[in-house]
Design a protein around this motif. Structure first.
Motif, short mmCIF file in Angstrom:
data_model
loop_
_atom_site.label_atom_id
_atom_site.label_comp_id
_atom_site.label_asym_id
_atom_site.label_seq_id
_atom_site.Cartn_x
_atom_site.Cartn_y
_atom_site.Cartn_z
N LEU A 291 17.48 -40.49 30.03
CA LEU A 291 18.53 -40.65 29.03
C LEU A 291 18.66 -39.41 28.15
N GLN A 292 17.52 -38.82 27.79
CA GLN A 292 17.55 -37.62 26.96
C GLN A 292 18.23 -36.46 27.70
N SER A 293 18.03 -36.39 29.02
CA SER A 293 18.58 -35.28 29.80
C SER A 293 20.11 -35.29 29.85
N THR A 294 20.73 -36.43 29.51
CA THR A 294 22.19 -36.47 29.48
C THR A 294 22.76 -35.76 28.27
N GLY A 295 21.90 -35.43 27.30
CA GLY A 295 22.35 -34.73 26.10
C GLY A 295 22.87 -35.64 25.01
N SER A 296 22.83 -36.96 25.24
CA SER A 296 23.39 -37.89 24.27
C SER A 296 22.39 -38.41 23.25
N PHE A 297 21.09 -38.24 23.53
CA PHE A 297 20.10 -38.94 22.72
C PHE A 297 18.89 -38.07 22.37
N SER A 298 18.34 -38.34 21.19
CA SER A 298 16.98 -37.94 20.88
C SER A 298 16.10 -39.18 21.07
N VAL A 299 14.81 -38.97 21.32
CA VAL A 299 13.94 -40.09 21.69
C VAL A 299 12.68 -40.10 20.85
N THR A 300 12.36 -41.27 20.31
CA THR A 300 11.07 -41.51 19.67
C THR A 300 10.35 -42.60 20.45
N VAL A 301 9.08 -42.38 20.75
CA VAL A 301 8.27 -43.36 21.46
C VAL A 301 7.34 -44.02 20.46
N ALA A 302 7.54 -45.30 20.21
CA ALA A 302 6.66 -46.08 19.32
C ALA A 302 5.59 -46.72 20.19
N HIS A 303 4.37 -46.22 20.09
CA HIS A 303 3.29 -46.62 21.00
C HIS A 303 2.09 -47.11 20.21
N THR A 304 1.44 -48.12 20.73
CA THR A 304 0.21 -48.61 20.10
C THR A 304 -0.85 -47.50 20.05
N GLU A 305 -1.74 -47.60 19.09
CA GLU A 305 -2.86 -46.66 19.07
C GLU A 305 -3.73 -46.84 20.31
N HIS B 221 22.74 -39.65 19.35
CA HIS B 221 22.12 -40.87 18.85
C HIS B 221 20.61 -40.84 19.08
N HIS B 222 19.96 -41.74 18.38
CA HIS B 222 18.50 -41.78 18.38
C HIS B 222 18.06 -43.06 19.10
N LEU B 223 17.21 -42.92 20.10
CA LEU B 223 16.64 -44.07 20.80
C LEU B 223 15.18 -44.22 20.41
N VAL B 224 14.75 -45.46 20.22
CA VAL B 224 13.34 -45.77 19.99
C VAL B 224 12.85 -46.58 21.18
N LEU B 225 11.85 -46.07 21.87
CA LEU B 225 11.29 -46.73 23.04
C LEU B 225 9.96 -47.39 22.67
N VAL B 226 9.75 -48.61 23.16
CA VAL B 226 8.51 -49.33 22.87
C VAL B 226 7.87 -49.74 24.21
N PRO B 227 6.99 -48.89 24.75
CA PRO B 227 6.35 -49.22 26.02
C PRO B 227 5.17 -50.16 25.85
N CYS B 228 4.81 -50.85 26.94
CA CYS B 228 3.57 -51.60 27.00
C CYS B 228 2.47 -50.60 27.36
N PRO B 229 1.30 -50.63 26.69
CA PRO B 229 0.34 -49.53 26.79
C PRO B 229 -0.58 -49.55 28.01
N TYR B 230 0.01 -49.70 29.18
CA TYR B 230 -0.74 -49.60 30.44
C TYR B 230 0.00 -48.63 31.35
N GLN B 231 -0.75 -47.95 32.22
CA GLN B 231 -0.19 -46.87 33.01
C GLN B 231 1.08 -47.28 33.77
N GLY B 232 1.04 -48.44 34.42
CA GLY B 232 2.18 -48.86 35.22
C GLY B 232 3.41 -49.20 34.42
N HIS B 233 3.24 -49.44 33.12
CA HIS B 233 4.37 -49.71 32.23
C HIS B 233 4.81 -48.45 31.50
#
Length: 452
Positions: free
Chosen positions: A33-47, A10-22
């Motif tokens: 989660l990716q290391s379990t072999g169950s998922f591919s990961v896309t990170v949707a991040h602000t410019e 399955h495909h996961l889309v992650l949306v982080p807050c754009p600060y180091q601590g987040h």
């Protein structure tokens, strides 16, 4: 570990807050989660603060146009930045997800969106596109639970917070005092309060994730589970669960490890107030002389922006370098996890951000706690008053600083504190081993997402 080729991924889309601590814990969660072999990961991040795409190497990155002006980006008004990002990024995220779904086949369909609670526009888009979503809070359970009390405290007349009540315990939130609240003396609290309320709503989210550990926060987690109608997953400390990755937005000075190699075991104080907190020039000078006078080796992170309005590393007081000599090292940014794991580091003087707190606990390093704003006050209260693995230092005066350092690193009370931290580390590390609470939570989460 499962083989990704053995089953549908399955495909996961992650949306982080754009600060180091987040950003750090969100990428760590994705890597775990990716290391379990169950998922591919896309990170949707602000410019804004867009991370280095080569690290981690196995994520896809989706830039989100954010509409921030240069003035917005350079502002220290983080609340306004986050509010603008939630307005500006919703349409671009909706459009990007729509295109992403059109490109992917059913073998790699989007299983769910995992978003930082401060990026609540992602929940709104997920609801519109009928994609399951999960909220992830990068702060502690204790801090999260304070947000749900704001309406009640407003109704009972405790908010706005009064200095006269600063040391009083908050009704229903033992052991927190009013001065431990994220709102206490926060400029712009009229904007922060609505943001915190909105970010703590689950909306259409089907689960709630926290980077914490059952043994650390059993009571706050129990309280949250009673308040929310969705499954809770306490999966921490993520930096110990995830495969190693580097996600620093600031270049790390690795040469400090060579310097640490020359110091005696447990002799060195590591000092860092994090990536966002700032102090005034008087406090900076007092820090410098407290460190100069303490007679302990120290590694001090003085990043640009630490002192309001200046590049602080050029503002070290006259005579400081001559007195300190080789006993102290001042750098712009450190590979913190490596530093805290180094045997020469005997204590950590910290702003008590949640990532820093977890990293210190995971290495058994006792703390000096100087919270600056927000959730740092809640964390400092738990570190010093509940878990009793840190000393609270709020008065930035050189004599107080010197006494606190000597008490923790050379006194009897320091030895007791160090032993408590060693015991706490043992419990935390047990949680990530097979059969431990965090280990089990990760695998339950994988099953849960695959069942959506």
């Amino acid at each position: 570990m499962a083989n990704a080729g053995d089953r549908r991924q399955h495909h996961l889309v992650l949306v982080p807050c754009p600060y180091q601590g987040h950003l750090n814990p969100m990428l760590q969660l994705g890597a775990a989660l990716q290391s379990t072999g169950s998922f591919s990961v896309t990170v949707a991040h602000t410019e804004f603060h867009f991370p280095n795409q080569s690290s981690p190497p196995h994520f896809d990155f989706l830039p989100l146009p954010d509409g921030l002006s240069d003035a917005d980006k350079s502002s220290r008004d983080f609340v306004s930045q986050i509010l603008k990002l939630n307005v500006n990024c919703k349409a671009s995220f909706h459009e990007s997800l729509t295109r992403l779904r059109e490109r992917t086949d059913r073998q790699d369909e989007i299983a769910c969106i995992i978003y930082d609670g401060l990026m609540y526009f992602a929940e709104e888009v997920a609801r519109e596109l009928k994609i399951p979503c999960i909220v992830f809070r990068t702060c502690s359970a204790a801090n999260t639970s304070t947000y749900n009390e704001y309406n009640r405290l407003q109704e009972e007349g405790f908010i706005p917070l009064q200095d006269s009540k600063a040391l009083e315990l908050v009704p229903g939130l033992h052991p927190l005092r009013f001065k431990d609240f994220p709102l206490y003396k926060f400029e712009g609290s009229e904007k922060l309060l609505p943001l915190l309320k909105r970010s703590n709503q689950v909306g259409s989210s089907v689960a709630y994730l926290l980077n914490t550990i059952e043994c650390l926060e059993e009571s706050p987690l129990m309280k949250l589970r009673q308040e929310y109608p969705v499954p809770f997953f306490a999966i921490g400390p993520l930096h110990k669960i995830a495969p190693p990755l580097s996600s620093s937005l600031i270049e790390e000075d690795e040469s400090c490890i060579t310097w640490l190699n020359k110091q005696a075991k447990n002799s060195t104080l590591y000092v860092s107030l994090g990536s966002v907190a700032s102090i005034d020039e008087k406090e900076f000078v007092e820090m410098a002389w407290g460190l100069a006078n303490c007679e302990q080796p120290f590694l001090w992170v003085v990043r640009p922006g630490l002192v309001r309005g200046s590049d602080a590393i050029d503002r070290l007081p006259n005579g400081f370098a001559e007195i300190v000599g080789e006993r102290g090292r001042v750098i712009k940014w450190a590979p913190q996890q490596k530093v805290l794991a180094h045997e020469s580091v005997g204590a950590f003087w910290s702003h008590c951000g949640w990532n820093s707190s977890l990293e210190s606990i995971s290495e058994g390093v006792p703390m000096i706690c100087t919270p600056c704003f927000g959730d740092q006050r809640v964390n400092a209260r738990y570190l010093s008053h509940v878990w009793k693995v840190g000393l609270l230092l709020e008065d930035m005066e050189r004599g107080e600083i010197e006494r606190a350092i000597k008490k923790l690193m050379a006194g009897e009370e320091g030895e007791i504190t160090r032993q408590r931290m060693t015991d706490l580390k043992r419990e935390v590390m047990h949680s990530i081993k097979e059969g431990g609470s965090s280990y089990n939570s990760l695998h339950e989460l994988v099953k849960y997402i695959n069942s959506l």
